[in-house]
Enzyme design. Structure first.
Site, mmCIF file in Angstrom:
data_model
loop_
_atom_site.group_PDB
_atom_site.id
_atom_site.type_symbol
_atom_site.label_atom_id
_atom_site.label_comp_id
_atom_site.label_asym_id
_atom_site.label_seq_id
_atom_site.Cartn_x
_atom_site.Cartn_y
_atom_site.Cartn_z
ATOM 1 C CD GLN A 1 -13.321 -11.263 1.286
ATOM 2 O OE1 GLN A 1 -12.745 -12.350 1.237
ATOM 3 N NE2 GLN A 1 -12.924 -10.307 2.092
ATOM 4 C CG HIS B 1 -15.270 -5.984 -1.538
ATOM 5 N ND1 HIS B 1 -14.153 -6.701 -1.195
ATOM 6 C CD2 HIS B 1 -15.856 -5.650 -0.374
ATOM 7 C CE1 HIS B 1 -14.087 -6.803 0.132
ATOM 8 N NE2 HIS B 1 -15.113 -6.176 0.646
ATOM 9 C CG ASP C 1 -12.747 -12.322 -10.159
ATOM 10 O OD1 ASP C 1 -13.891 -12.794 -10.103
ATOM 11 O OD2 ASP C 1 -11.790 -12.776 -9.497
ATOM 12 C CB CYS D 1 -29.092 8.279 -13.308
ATOM 13 S SG CYS D 1 -28.171 7.472 -14.639
ATOM 14 C CB ALA E 1 -7.943 -12.576 -3.643
HETATM 15 ZN ZN LIG Z 1 -26.487 8.848 -15.128
#
Ligand SMILES: [Zn+2]
Length: 252
Positions: A101, A121, A104, A132, A24
């Site tokens: 991590q 992340h 953004d 799907c 961050a």
């Molecule tokens: Zn789907």
């Protein structure tokens, strides 16, 4: 500090396998709050756990409400000096990959190709169907929310979800394995703006050290890996990364 910047640049110039790991702290200079810290997003909101998201509509509605604000903030944010320096180092061939991590998307926005950014992340700038796995845009999701669809679903009937790793959700194992391999095989590992408190992040610098990589940590506060670092730079990320880039370029 200048000496440390030059030492880092000299190692980059050897063109070994160089990996940058970001948290961050690299994005705060883009105005993106560290959502785990005080005053961050999770200070304001109660986090929605993954199991709740998958089992309760009210949790999904709450989650999308929180994401809406985050998405607006991210739409206004731009890569800063630090992101741009990392991107230029990548394009000059001095950085092999960026492990992050952050959710953004700033590394991609700064011009690093998707396949060179390993997101541990996930990414809030993508929407994924939980059935799907189809990926759709945030703009489409915002449109659905604005039209009154408070917890949108995919055409297949699956729940749509911002493509980030939620509390209680398992990590993307393929990405984690790739990050581990890169860490284990690199010559230089630079941590930028991460306190290295969450797993598996906390272990990546250790994997790098086990292979005798040179470890640089650029972070404002202590990390559990500080003792293992070859260089510790307690400064804001942007200026340091820009300094490293400039030092590399003057020696080209
Ligand atoms: Zn789907």
């Amino acid at each position: 500090m200048q000496e440390k910047i030059i030492e880092t640049a000299e190692i980059l110039l050897k063109k070994g396998s160089n990996v940058i790991f970001t948290g961050a702290g690299i994005s705060t200079e883009s105005g993106i709050p560290d959502y785990r810290s005080q005053g961050g997003l999770w200070d304001k909101y109660q986090p929605v756990y993954f199991d709740d998201f998958m089992s309760r509509e009210d949790a999904r509605i709450e989650y999308w409400q929180q994401w809406k604000g985050l998405d607006q903030a991210l739409n206004q944010a731009e890569p800063n000096m630090g992101h741009l320096a990392v991107a230029e180092l990548y394009h000059l061939g001095y950085v092999q990959a960026v492990i992050t991590q952050n959710i953004d998307g700033m590394h991609q926005a700064s011009g690093i190709p998707e396949n060179a950014v390993i997101e541990l992340h996930g990414n809030a700038r993508r929407i994924r169907c939980m059935r799907c796995s189809a990926i759709s845009t945030t703009a489409a999701a915002q449109k659905r929310l604005a039209s009154g669809d408070a917890a949108p679903c995919c055409d297949c009937g699956g729940y749509l979800k911002p493509d980030t790793v939620s509390f209680g959700q398992s990590m993307p194992m393929e990405k984690v394995r790739l990050a581990m391999t890169l860490s284990e095989q690199c010559d230089l590992f630079i941590v930028v703006g991460s306190t290295l408190l969450v797993q598996p992040a906390a272990h990546m610098p250790i994997y790098a050290k086990q292979n005798n990589a040179f470890l640089v940590i650029i972070n404002l506060s202590d990390t559990p890996c500080d003792d293992a670092a070859d260089l510790l730079i307690r400064e804001k990320a942007g200026g340091v990364l820009d300094g490293i880039l400039k030092a590399v370029k003057t020696k080209l």
